[in-house]
Design an enzyme around this catalytic site. Structure first.
Site, PDB file in Angstrom:
ATOM      1  N   ASP A  92     -15.289   3.192   7.112  1.00 47.85           N
ATOM      2  CA  ASP A  92     -14.275   4.211   6.848  1.00 47.85           C
ATOM      3  C   ASP A  92     -14.671   5.206   5.675  1.00 47.85           C
ATOM      4  O   ASP A  92     -14.657   6.115   5.429  1.00 47.85           O
ATOM      5  CB  ASP A  92     -13.190   3.260   6.297  1.00 47.85           C
ATOM      6  N   HIS A 102       0.836  -1.155   0.218  1.00 39.58           N
ATOM      7  CA  HIS A 102       0.084   0.043   0.100  1.00 39.58           C
ATOM      8  C   HIS A 102       0.941   1.232  -0.002  1.00 39.58           C
ATOM      9  O   HIS A 102       1.910   1.336   0.646  1.00 39.58           O
ATOM     10  CB  HIS A 102      -0.978  -0.020   1.091  1.00 39.58           C
ATOM     11  N   SER A 118      -7.833   4.335   9.184  1.00 41.52           N
ATOM     12  CA  SER A 118      -8.468   4.169   7.800  1.00 41.52           C
ATOM     13  C   SER A 118      -7.487   3.227   6.974  1.00 41.52           C
ATOM     14  O   SER A 118      -8.162   2.162   6.253  1.00 41.52           O
ATOM     15  CB  SER A 118      -8.365   5.633   7.385  1.00 41.52           C
ATOM     16  N   ARG A 153     -14.608  13.216   7.211  1.00 40.22           N
ATOM     17  CA  ARG A 153     -13.362  13.932   7.496  1.00 40.22           C
ATOM     18  C   ARG A 153     -12.923  14.835   6.481  1.00 40.22           C
ATOM     19  O   ARG A 153     -12.427  16.061   6.718  1.00 40.22           O
ATOM     20  CB  ARG A 153     -12.211  12.853   7.774  1.00 40.22           C
ATOM     21  N   LYS A 157      -8.494  -1.317   6.140  1.00 37.00           N
ATOM     22  CA  LYS A 157      -8.666  -1.782   4.753  1.00 37.00           C
ATOM     23  C   LYS A 157      -7.656  -2.755   4.459  1.00 37.00           C
ATOM     24  O   LYS A 157      -7.903  -3.868   3.640  1.00 37.00           O
ATOM     25  CB  LYS A 157      -8.720  -0.707   3.524  1.00 37.00           C
TER      26      LYS A 157
HETATM   27  N1  URA Z   1      -5.768   6.840   2.693  1.00 36.71           N
HETATM   28  C1  URA Z   1      -6.752   6.208   3.055  1.00 36.71           C
HETATM   29  O1  URA Z   1      -7.156   5.117   2.500  1.00 36.71           O
HETATM   30  N2  URA Z   1      -7.150   6.983   4.175  1.00 36.71           N
HETATM   31  C2  URA Z   1      -6.818   8.031   4.880  1.00 36.71           C
HETATM   32  O2  URA Z   1      -7.126   8.488   5.747  1.00 36.71           O
HETATM   33  C3  URA Z   1      -5.715   8.672   4.210  1.00 36.71           C
HETATM   34  C4  URA Z   1      -5.039   7.956   2.974  1.00 36.71           C
END
Ligand code: URA
Length: 434
Positions: free
Chosen positions: A161, A82, A183, A168, A187
């Site tokens: 999320d 990621h 967040s 947010r 995932k």
């Molecule tokens: N990427 C994400 O998936 N979430 C965040 O809060 C910031 C970057």
């Protein structure tokens, strides 16, 4: 339990218990907590932060707020990567085939881009015919057969999320380390891989503008993963200027292919080798990251990484012709050159500004659901440290809309700064956290 008490508790800097956090995440997912209370709670977290236990509870509660991908039928230890988001970051397109060519399985779920950073799924979708949605059994079957598949994140992955991020985004609470860490990691945990390599970007094009903040984020994410029984490595890398020369979906596909041919930019190759090497270690292929990097370089050199890329593209219905210009992808109808009106060195190339320029040309979306022009983007002919002569073209802007290209060109001009002294080269790799 009541939400108001939990907002007050966080506002006063107290620690929330696991039960309290689970109660909040339940209310976020099933919609019983209204937006205004969530906004207040998010702002309290923004200012008061969360300790390691709270961050872990939040991440796990979010990870299990929806569908969790079951990769138990994949042979071997699945790994994932990621990137916290950058400009021109097409490393997934390079890393996935290299790791798969070494025999380590990757079941990759990626997202679409928003704002100045591009999304991996948009890049793969620039390949004509490439299917980013596969039913679960086909996804697993392809990972077992080809060793890699790349699909778009299912709509029901971490629903908490989706709601939290949307709030947010409009309440000034995106830039909070506990919220970003939970967040991202929720995932990754829900996506099912056992080994996770994180590329945490630092600099003008990234969420984290300085090294200290990026280190804090990296350490938090590694801890969250370990708390969920995953193996995690975080690599900190510089995003003070874009990665490689191409920004924009089909342009980035072309640059990824060039890199797999051994003809790519050195920064993209360097970060790809490092990330892929860590993935081989987490996947159990090597005990030593330097040996793993040696194998990755060999896969690049022999062309086996490119062969694997072709195999993945074909398996997902993509049609490319690797022997013709642009590999057969549609080319932009219009282009314009950005020229300089002085001589000197490029001293700054602000990644965020380049990303915004590419977006204005049509390569990205301002709002969720906006359509993307896959042919649009920017080619950076000159980057930091390069010498330019008065009148030189330093970048090209591409796209299907002439007016958008002109707007993008003005924005791109703001990304460059020039001087008489050549700036010191900045190392790409900053640190590794395990
Ligand atoms: N990427 C994400 O998936 N979430 C965040 O809060 C910031 C970057």
């Amino acid at each position: 339990m009541n939400v108001q008490d939990l907002i007050i508790k966080k506002r006063d800097g107290q620690e929330l218990t696991r039960e309290e956090i689970e109660f909040l995440v339940d209310g976020i997912s099933n919609g019983t907590i209204p937006d205004y209370q969530l906004a207040a709670w998010l702002m309290a977290v923004y200012f008061k932060g969360m300790n390691a236990a709270e961050i872990r509870h939040l991440s796990l509660a979010m990870a299990y707020s929806g569908e969790v991908v079951d990769l138990s039928e994949v042979d071997g230890i699945t790994v994932d990567k990621h990137s916290t988001g950058g400009v021109g970051d097409k490393t997934t397109m390079v890393v996935v085939p290299l790791v798969a060519a070494a025999g380590v399985p990757i079941a990759k779920m990626s997202g679409r881009g928003l704002g100045h950073t591009g999304g991996t799924i948009d890049k793969f979708e620039a390949i004509p015919g490439f299917r980013v949605e596969l039913p679960h059994n086909r996804f697993v079957e392809q990972v077992n057969r080809v060793k890699a598949a790349v699909i778009s994140q299912s709509g029901n992955l971490v629903p908490a999320d989706k709601r939290l991020y949307a709030i947010r985004d409009v309440t000034g609470t995106v830039e909070s380390i506990p919220l970003i860490a939970s967040s991202i990691m929720s995932k990754k945990i829900a996506s099912g891989a056992r080994g996770i390599v994180l590329d945490v970007k630092v600099g003008s094009g990234a969420f984290m503008k300085n090294k200290e903040k990026a280190l804090e984020l990296a350490k938090d994410m590694v801890k969250i993963g370990q708390g969920a029984d995953r193996q995690v490595v975080a690599v900190l890398s510089n995003m003070y200027q874009p990665l490689g020369h191409m920004v924009g979906n089909s342009l980035e596909v072309r640059e990824a292919i060039a890199t797999l041919r051994g003809e790519g930019p050195s920064d993209l190759e360097e970060i790809s080798v490092v990330l892929a090497a860590h993935m081989l270690v987490l996947g159990g292929r090597h005990a030593d990251v330097n040996l793993a990097a040696g194998e990755i370089r060999q896969l690049l050199k022999s062309g086996r990484g490119l062969d694997k890329f072709k195999e993945i593209v074909e398996a997902q219905g993509g049609r490319l012709d690797y022997d013709i210009p642009a590999c057969g992808m549609p080319r932009a109808r219009f282009k314009a050159a950005l020229r300089v009106n002085r001589s000197g060195y490029v001293t700054e190339l602000n990644a965020e500004e380049v990303g915004r320029a590419a977006m204005l040309a049509g390569a990205g979306r301002e709002r969720l659901g906006d359509s993307v022009d896959y042919t649009a983007g920017v080619k950076l002919i000159r980057k930091c440290g390069d010498y330019v002569e008065n009148g030189d073209a330093i970048a090209m802007i591409y796209g299907g809309n002439e007016a958008k290209i002109e707007t993008a060109k003005k924005r791109l001009a703001q990304a460059y700064r020039f001087g008489d002294q050549q700036p010191q080269p900045v190392p790409l790799l900053i640190d590794t956290i395990k």
